[in-house]
Every structure is written in C-alpha cells, then in structure tokens.
Enzyme design. Structure first.
Site, PDB file in Angstrom:
ATOM      1  N   TYR A 138     -14.977  -9.083  -6.042  1.00  0.00           N
ATOM      2  CA  TYR A 138     -14.027  -8.117  -5.594  1.00  0.00           C
ATOM      3  C   TYR A 138     -13.492  -8.299  -4.371  1.00  0.00           C
ATOM      4  O   TYR A 138     -12.441  -7.948  -3.959  1.00  0.00           O
ATOM      5  CB  TYR A 138     -14.772  -6.766  -5.645  1.00  0.00           C
ATOM      6  CG  TYR A 138     -13.901  -5.553  -5.146  1.00  0.00           C
ATOM      7  CD1 TYR A 138     -12.810  -5.110  -5.725  1.00  0.00           C
ATOM      8  CD2 TYR A 138     -14.362  -5.360  -3.902  1.00  0.00           C
ATOM      9  CE1 TYR A 138     -12.245  -3.963  -5.220  1.00  0.00           C
ATOM     10  CE2 TYR A 138     -13.601  -4.388  -3.164  1.00  0.00           C
ATOM     11  CZ  TYR A 138     -12.611  -3.771  -3.912  1.00  0.00           C
ATOM     12  OH  TYR A 138     -11.691  -2.554  -2.925  1.00  0.00           O
TER      13      TYR A 138
ATOM     14  N   ASP B 182     -13.443  -3.526  -9.492  1.00  0.00           N
ATOM     15  CA  ASP B 182     -14.632  -2.808  -9.052  1.00  0.00           C
ATOM     16  C   ASP B 182     -14.733  -1.714 -10.098  1.00  0.00           C
ATOM     17  O   ASP B 182     -13.837  -1.577 -11.001  1.00  0.00           O
ATOM     18  CB  ASP B 182     -14.864  -2.379  -7.633  1.00  0.00           C
ATOM     19  CG  ASP B 182     -13.365  -1.300  -7.290  1.00  0.00           C
ATOM     20  OD1 ASP B 182     -12.715  -1.229  -8.103  1.00  0.00           O
ATOM     21  OD2 ASP B 182     -13.722  -0.804  -6.192  1.00  0.00           O
TER      22      ASP B 182
ATOM     23  N   GLU C  94     -12.936  -4.035   4.183  1.00  0.00           N
ATOM     24  CA  GLU C  94     -13.473  -4.086   2.758  1.00  0.00           C
ATOM     25  C   GLU C  94     -15.041  -4.062   2.730  1.00  0.00           C
ATOM     26  O   GLU C  94     -15.789  -3.629   1.788  1.00  0.00           O
ATOM     27  CB  GLU C  94     -13.077  -5.397   1.863  1.00  0.00           C
ATOM     28  CG  GLU C  94     -11.545  -5.185   1.585  1.00  0.00           C
ATOM     29  CD  GLU C  94     -11.430  -3.881   0.527  1.00  0.00           C
ATOM     30  OE1 GLU C  94     -12.075  -3.813  -0.061  1.00  0.00           O
ATOM     31  OE2 GLU C  94     -10.116  -3.546   0.657  1.00  0.00           O
TER      32      GLU C  94
END
Length: 386
Positions: free
Chosen positions: A130, A148, A47
C-alpha cells in the site's frame, strides 16, 4: 465470486468514471500539508504516520517531524531517542525506527535519491504494498492503486465485490479491479480521491450515497445493498492482560522507571514498574484497596500483606490504589491498577533508572505511561514530606 459488474464496463464508461471522479476531487479535496507536493520524502513520512492514526492527529506531528528532519539525510543521521521523542504519542514506535533504517538504505543503496520504481521502493524497511503504491503514484505518477481497507470498502460497494476483505488473498481481486479504472495521467490524484471519498462519504456504517460522485457507477447503490458491503469476518477481540503498576518514589524525590527489552511490544520504552497478575488477583486488589473501601487516612502504611507481588521492593505503600488505566493495542487490552509507594533504602533494579518528575520529558514515554502519569498526578493525595 459475484464480480461481473466491472467486466461489463466499456471504454467510454471507464473514461467517464475517471473524469467524473477526478473532477469531484479537484473541487472537494482536503487541504493537507503533504499534498501539493511530489516530494517522495514528504509523501513517505505522511503515509507512514497515517497508518493506524487519524489525519487530524497526524498533522501536528508531521509539521514537527519535517521541521526536525527536513531531508532523508537528516533522518538517516537521527539520534534514535530524539527521533522517538518527536514520534512520542503516535504509537507503533517500530514505524519510526523503520523510517531511520529506510533512510539509511536510501543514502547507502540509492545515493541519497529516493527510488522511483515499485520494486526498488518495496526494498525499503517498513514499506509494504500500500505505502509503495501511494508513494509511487503520488510522487512518480506510477499507475498503481493503493489498496488498503479504506479502498477495499469503497471498491466492494462500487464493483459489487463480495470477497472477504479480512483475508490477504482478497487484495489481488481488488487490485485487478482498480487497475482497470486507475488514471494513467493522474494516478496519485485518483488514489487520494479514493482516500477522501472513503473518509467523508463512503464511510463504514453510514455511506452518504446521495452526495457520492460515483453513485451512477456504483453497483451497491443501484441495487440498494450498500450496507451489505464490505464482506469482512470479525477478527478476534484483543486479549485482556492485567497488571499492577507502581509509582515508587525515593527520598530524593525521584521515581523508578523501567526500560523494556530491545525487541517486542513497546521496545526500549520507559514506564513505571509493572507486574502481571491474574484477573482474579487484579479484581481482588481493585476492590480491597479502593478508596471507597479504605476509609480514613491516606498516609502510607507498612503492611506485609500489601502488594505481595512487589515483595522484593523495600517500599512502604499507600493503602489504597490510585485508580485504573486501560489501553488497547491491536491484539492486547491492558488493564493497569496503579499504586503509590516510597522507599528510603537504595533500590537498584536491572534496566531501570531514577528520575525526577520534572525530567520525565527527557525520556520517550509510550501512551500507556503517559496515561499512568496523568492518573497519578490527578490522584496524588499523600503528604509530601518523608
């Protein structure tokens, strides 16, 4: 705020939405190296890498990173230069530094176990709402929507939300909407389904609505207003900044490299000497020292008027420049005009070092320096002997 559509959804409709979407995902999901696992470390690394970076670019970096730092403990103990070298080319190097700090937090504050609550995950350096939601939902099945820009684009069309997605305050509106439809049983799968949908079907300018699994639920599709969403005010364009860059070689065939300050843009990175100039000076040099303007010899010349901005450097310059390099950061657009010169006198500059070209790989070069090295290599026409 035109957001009445979702309020009309009944429980049966929400259930149908979840089933339809998850069934589509299980049939069409992308095969990615960080999927198929609930290891929070792997999910976290992926991520962070995926921020501001394309999936196809990340895959190779992800494999190399996990091979070198297979555990949180290994990352916490990483040598910074080695860590940045693995990251080299991904950009936004603060992400890599924050990973190490966060890994040390996990080791020190959580006994080496990645935290399992949203509140605790958010305490880690470099992890925002996020990323915390993505990790929490995928690794620990927490019913948290990962909001996001991608998800807000999908949500604005799906629910007919006209909130400006460029405003931080709009996040709350989208979060409330997605909380109503997030799967309690498979929140991670649903977040990844939205990621895949946004990248392959519900794209910014050419949504493939006919092949969208959610078209029967989508407000924008039903009203033919897909391209009206999302609402987004244009951000300020990057500021143009102009530099002259110098490839300076000594009589040992070493090249001068400068290290940037510990804080700020490209912190602690290495690059050729740079001098910021005005746009007018930059354009004048670009024309005056263009190879089309300078006819004849490619040898070096000693002229008092050559590159006055580097007047403290005892350098003999090639009379023409080697071309232009451009690089865009999120808020800046750099223009760099590259020159080559040689020095036979000792030249010591603060925060610098001399290094042979063959040893460049021992340092961490930001993308802009990689571009400068390539530009120089493609246009290095001067005689090799001093």
């Amino acid at each position: 705020m035109k957001n009445e559509y979702l309020k009309q959804w009944e429980t049966l409709e929400v259930t149908a939405f979840k089933e339809t979407f998850l069934n589509w995902y299980y049939q069409h999901k992308r095969t990615l190296p960080w999927r198929g696992t609930n290891n929070p470390y792997y999910i976290w690394i992926s991520e962070i890498m995926l921020q501001q970076t394309r999936v196809d670019t990340v895959i190779g970096y992800y494999y190399r990173f996990i091979e070198q730092y297979p555990t949180i403990e290994a990352l916490a103990e990483a040598d910074e230069q080695s860590l940045l070298k693995v990251w080299e080319g991904l950009g936004y190097y603060s992400r890599a530094r924050n990973l190490k700090v966060a890994a040390q937090q996990v080791m020190n504050d959580y006994d080496g176990q990645f935290p399992e609550t949203m509140e605790a995950i958010r305490t880690l350096k470099g992890i925002g709402p996020y990323t915390a939601a993505a990790i929490g939902s995928i690794a620990f099945q927490l019913p948290e929507p990962a909001i996001d820009g991608n998800l807000m684009r999908v949500g604005s069309r799906l629910f007919g939300i006209d909130a400006d997605i460029a405003k931080p305050s709009s996040r709350t509106i989208f979060e409330q909407a997605f909380r109503k439809v997030i799967s309690e049983e498979a929140p991670g799968d649903m977040n990844q389904a939205f990621m895949d949908l946004g990248s392959s079907i519900c794209t910014p300018t050419s949504p493939d609505c006919l092949n969208c699994p959610l078209k029967d639920f989508c407000q924008a599709y039903q009203t033919g207003t897909q391209l009206a969403y999302p609402v987004k005010t244009k951000k300020e364009p990057p500021k143009d900044v102009y530099y002259v860059a110098a490839v300076i070689e000594n009589d040992q065939k070493e090249f001068l490299l400068m290290q940037r300050p510990e804080k700020g843009l490209l912190a602690k990175m290495w690059h050729f000497p740079l001098e910021e100039v005005s746009k007018e000076t930059y354009l004048a040099y670009k024309t005056q020292y263009a190879k089309e303007t300078i006819q004849g010899t490619l040898d070096l010349v000693a002229e008092d008027t050559m590159l006055a901005i580097f007047d403290t450097y005892p350098v003999t310059w090639q009379k023409r420049h080697l071309g232009e390099v451009k690089h865009v950061f999120s808020h800046l657009r750099w223009h760099l005009l590259l020159f080559y010169g040689r020095t036979q006198r000792p030249l010591q500059v603060e925060n610098s070092r001399w290094l042979a070209k063959e040893a460049f790989s021992s340092l961490v070069f930001p993308k802009i320096q990689q571009k400068l090295v390539q530009q120089w290599s493609e246009n290095d026409k001067v005689p090799k002997d001093f």
